[in-house]
Design a protein around this motif. Structure first.
Motif, PDB file in Angstrom:
ATOM      1  N   ARG A   1      30.028  14.046  57.499  1.00  0.00           N
ATOM      2  CA  ARG A   1      31.333  14.453  56.965  1.00  0.00           C
ATOM      3  C   ARG A   1      31.810  15.782  57.529  1.00  0.00           C
ATOM      4  O   ARG A   1      32.971  16.101  57.467  1.00  0.00           O
ATOM      5  CB  ARG A   1      31.275  14.586  55.437  1.00  0.00           C
TER       6      ARG A   1
ATOM      7  N   VAL B   1      41.981   4.861  60.452  1.00  0.00           N
ATOM      8  CA  VAL B   1      41.077   4.015  59.666  1.00  0.00           C
ATOM      9  C   VAL B   1      39.710   3.912  60.352  1.00  0.00           C
ATOM     10  O   VAL B   1      38.659   4.044  59.716  1.00  0.00           O
ATOM     11  CB  VAL B   1      41.694   2.622  59.463  1.00  0.00           C
ATOM     12  N   LEU B   2      39.733   3.710  61.681  1.00  0.00           N
ATOM     13  CA  LEU B   2      38.466   3.569  62.401  1.00  0.00           C
ATOM     14  C   LEU B   2      37.676   4.869  62.380  1.00  0.00           C
ATOM     15  O   LEU B   2      36.455   4.868  62.223  1.00  0.00           O
ATOM     16  CB  LEU B   2      38.732   3.123  63.836  1.00  0.00           C
TER      17      LEU B   2
ATOM     18  N   ILE C   1      45.761   2.557  62.853  1.00  0.00           N
ATOM     19  CA  ILE C   1      44.428   1.996  63.054  1.00  0.00           C
ATOM     20  C   ILE C   1      43.400   3.064  63.410  1.00  0.00           C
ATOM     21  O   ILE C   1      42.305   3.080  62.853  1.00  0.00           O
ATOM     22  CB  ILE C   1      44.490   0.918  64.162  1.00  0.00           C
TER      23      ILE C   1
ATOM     24  N   PHE D   1      32.981  -1.774  61.434  1.00  0.00           N
ATOM     25  CA  PHE D   1      32.712  -0.423  60.951  1.00  0.00           C
ATOM     26  C   PHE D   1      32.504  -0.394  59.450  1.00  0.00           C
ATOM     27  O   PHE D   1      31.568   0.227  58.952  1.00  0.00           O
ATOM     28  CB  PHE D   1      33.868   0.519  61.323  1.00  0.00           C
TER      29      PHE D   1
ATOM     30  N   ARG E   1      29.201  -1.955  57.474  1.00  0.00           N
ATOM     31  CA  ARG E   1      27.839  -1.413  57.594  1.00  0.00           C
ATOM     32  C   ARG E   1      27.416  -0.766  56.288  1.00  0.00           C
ATOM     33  O   ARG E   1      28.250  -0.301  55.520  1.00  0.00           O
ATOM     34  CB  ARG E   1      27.780  -0.413  58.736  1.00  0.00           C
TER      35      ARG E   1
ATOM     36  N   LEU F   1      37.824   7.115  60.031  1.00  0.00           N
ATOM     37  CA  LEU F   1      37.277   7.239  58.676  1.00  0.00           C
ATOM     38  C   LEU F   1      36.021   6.379  58.541  1.00  0.00           C
ATOM     39  O   LEU F   1      35.020   6.807  57.962  1.00  0.00           O
ATOM     40  CB  LEU F   1      38.312   6.816  57.638  1.00  0.00           C
TER      41      LEU F   1
ATOM     42  N   THR G   1      34.023   5.565  60.930  1.00  0.00           N
ATOM     43  CA  THR G   1      32.949   6.220  61.682  1.00  0.00           C
ATOM     44  C   THR G   1      32.368   7.381  60.891  1.00  0.00           C
ATOM     45  O   THR G   1      31.151   7.572  60.843  1.00  0.00           O
ATOM     46  CB  THR G   1      33.489   6.735  63.022  1.00  0.00           C
ATOM     47  N   ILE G   2      33.262   8.166  60.246  1.00  0.00           N
ATOM     48  CA  ILE G   2      32.781   9.287  59.430  1.00  0.00           C
ATOM     49  C   ILE G   2      31.881   8.762  58.324  1.00  0.00           C
ATOM     50  O   ILE G   2      30.826   9.326  58.038  1.00  0.00           O
ATOM     51  CB  ILE G   2      33.973  10.050  58.813  1.00  0.00           C
ATOM     52  N   ALA G   3      32.295   7.640  57.707  1.00  0.00           N
ATOM     53  CA  ALA G   3      31.499   7.093  56.610  1.00  0.00           C
ATOM     54  C   ALA G   3      30.102   6.734  57.091  1.00  0.00           C
ATOM     55  O   ALA G   3      29.138   6.805  56.335  1.00  0.00           O
ATOM     56  CB  ALA G   3      32.184   5.868  56.031  1.00  0.00           C
ATOM     57  N   LEU G   4      29.991   6.331  58.374  1.00  0.00           N
ATOM     58  CA  LEU G   4      28.678   5.953  58.897  1.00  0.00           C
ATOM     59  C   LEU G   4      27.884   7.147  59.397  1.00  0.00           C
ATOM     60  O   LEU G   4      26.664   7.075  59.518  1.00  0.00           O
ATOM     61  CB  LEU G   4      28.844   4.958  60.055  1.00  0.00           C
TER      62      LEU G   4
ATOM     63  N   PRO H   1      26.247   2.101  54.527  1.00  0.00           N
ATOM     64  CA  PRO H   1      26.677   3.183  53.650  1.00  0.00           C
ATOM     65  C   PRO H   1      28.160   3.076  53.343  1.00  0.00           C
ATOM     66  O   PRO H   1      28.993   3.426  54.172  1.00  0.00           O
ATOM     67  CB  PRO H   1      26.368   4.450  54.437  1.00  0.00           C
TER      68      PRO H   1
ATOM     69  N   TRP I   1      34.165  12.573  50.084  1.00  0.00           N
ATOM     70  CA  TRP I   1      35.167  13.283  50.877  1.00  0.00           C
ATOM     71  C   TRP I   1      35.175  14.733  50.523  1.00  0.00           C
ATOM     72  O   TRP I   1      35.907  15.307  50.050  1.00  0.00           O
ATOM     73  CB  TRP I   1      36.539  12.642  50.738  1.00  0.00           C
TER      74      TRP I   1
ATOM     75  N   ILE J   1      31.731   3.978  51.468  1.00  0.00           N
ATOM     76  CA  ILE J   1      32.313   5.283  51.193  1.00  0.00           C
ATOM     77  C   ILE J   1      32.472   5.455  49.687  1.00  0.00           C
ATOM     78  O   ILE J   1      33.108   4.637  49.018  1.00  0.00           O
ATOM     79  CB  ILE J   1      33.688   5.395  51.861  1.00  0.00           C
TER      80      ILE J   1
ATOM     81  N   ILE K   1      28.023  -3.694  66.715  1.00  0.00           N
ATOM     82  CA  ILE K   1      27.782  -3.275  65.340  1.00  0.00           C
ATOM     83  C   ILE K   1      28.079  -4.369  64.344  1.00  0.00           C
ATOM     84  O   ILE K   1      27.942  -4.184  63.143  1.00  0.00           O
ATOM     85  CB  ILE K   1      28.571  -2.004  64.989  1.00  0.00           C
ATOM     86  N   GLY K   2      28.515  -5.483  64.861  1.00  0.00           N
ATOM     87  CA  GLY K   2      28.568  -6.772  64.240  1.00  0.00           C
ATOM     88  C   GLY K   2      29.173  -6.993  62.865  1.00  0.00           C
ATOM     89  O   GLY K   2      29.069  -6.158  61.995  1.00  0.00           O
TER      90      GLY K   2
ATOM     91  N   PHE L   1      37.068  14.970  57.700  1.00  0.00           N
ATOM     92  CA  PHE L   1      38.099  14.201  57.010  1.00  0.00           C
ATOM     93  C   PHE L   1      39.477  14.802  57.284  1.00  0.00           C
ATOM     94  O   PHE L   1      40.432  14.098  57.626  1.00  0.00           O
ATOM     95  CB  PHE L   1      37.812  14.195  55.507  1.00  0.00           C
TER      96      PHE L   1
END
Lengths: 193, 145
Positions: free
Chosen positions: A78, A67-68, A64, B133, B136, A70, A72-75, B138, B145, B140, A170-171, A28
């Motif tokens: 961490r 955000v992208l 951008i 993104f 999906r 973040l 990706t991290i969420a998926l 999961p 964090w 947040i 990833i749709g 993060f």
């Protein structure tokens, strides 16, 4: 003199940010710092009078991309995993490539050199022709949208294909593939149950 | 992010000016820095900010998924369409001189329309990637964090 001081300060901040990004393990914080890195790069571009590039860097790099990342991290994860053992090889490789890049810049014309090839080949022509033929104050726009309109259309097509590709991989939720997946695979599962 | 009062208030205040700024960058590209690429991103940023703070489902109700792919294709078609119009008018592909009786006016209108096409496509792509993104499973949580 102030120019030089500002440039040096920005470079110093850029390098510190890059080192911090390399050292940190919390992804993060890394994403936030890469946003800072983009903003600093944008400031550097402004100091070099490249406002259009700075604008893009600030919007895409700091906005951008963060955000992208973040998303990706969420998926994914961490935190970056600690390497099992410390190895000097990557550092040496990066050092050698960096040395080559710096060596390469020695042959480049000085910043703002009026005799540099980029200033003598096509640019004077664009600057002379734009007020007569296109009559827009921003020559960057004239070159991008009119003289090189075909290239820009290719770029838009590339952006378009990128968006299509991401959506297919990833749709979105309402997509054709997702719906078919729901109809065929999931209904089959229901039938088995 | 229901309990982040400051974020919610600031976002409410910021979204409209960001959209306005996006429009300014879009249509002021001939005169100042900026143009379709930047404007599309800025416009998407406003919606993405809204989506992050108020939740993806609320953003989806304002800007449904099916619009994303339509805008994506529409922008590129608008750009390519300008080329076709200039072909019909008897010029070369993407030659804006023939769009209007005056060559300079033709250039101005051609540039504005193709920049609009660029902006719409970039906006659509940014939204498509964000939905891809963020949509999906999961989601947040604040504590992650």
């Amino acid at each position: 003199m102030t120019d030089l001081a500002v440039t040096l300060l920005l470079f110093f901040a850029l390098v510190s940010t890059a080192i911090a990004i390399a050292l940190l393990r919390s992804l993060f914080a890394v994403v936030m710092l890469s946003g800072v890195f983009s903003l600093l790069a944008a400031l550097l571009f402004i100091a070099m009078d490249a406002v259009d590039v700075a604008f893009t860097e600030a919007a895409v790099g700091a906005g951008i991309s963060s955000v992208l990342m973040l998303g990706t991290i969420a998926l994914t994860a961490r935190h970056e995993m600690k390497p099992k053992r410390w190895s000097a090889t990557p550092l040496i490789i990066v050092g050698i490539i960096g040395a080559f890049l710096i060596y390469g810049t020695l042959d480049m014309p000085a910043f703002g050199d009026p005799n540099a090839p980029v200033q003598t080949y096509l640019n004077p022509d664009f600057i002379a022709r734009t007020p007569k033929e296109i009559d827009v104050p921003n020559i960057v726009t004239a070159v991008l949208a009119s003289y090189r309109g075909f290239d820009t259309m290719g770029e838009v097509a590339v952006v378009f294909v990128a968006g299509l590709g991401v959506t297919m991989l990833i749709g979105g939720s309402g997509g054709f593939l997702r719906r078919r997946y729901r109809e065929t695979v999931l209904s089959r599962k229901d039938g088995q149950a | 992010m229901d309990h982040h009062l400051i974020l919610r208030v600031v976002t409410r205040l910021l979204v409209a000016p960001i959209l306005l700024f996006g429009l300014y960058v879009q249509f002021h590209g001939d005169f100042g820095p900026g143009g379709g690429f930047q404007a599309g991103v800025i416009f998407a940023v406003a919606l993405i900010l809204y989506g992050i703070v108020f939740g993806l489902s609320r953003l989806r109700s304002i800007f449904p998924d099916r619009w994303v792919m339509r805008l994506l294709a529409f922008g590129l078609l608008l750009y390519a369409g300008v080329g076709v119009v200039s072909l019909i008018q008897g010029g070369n592909y993407l030659d804006y001189n023939v769009l209007l009786p005056s060559a300079k006016a033709g250039q101005h209108y051609g540039i504005i329309v193709i920049e609009l096409g660029v902006g719409i496509t970039v906006f659509g792509v940014m939204m498509a990637i964000y939905y891809g993104f963020a949509g999906r499973p999961p989601s947040i949580e604040d504590t992650d964090w």
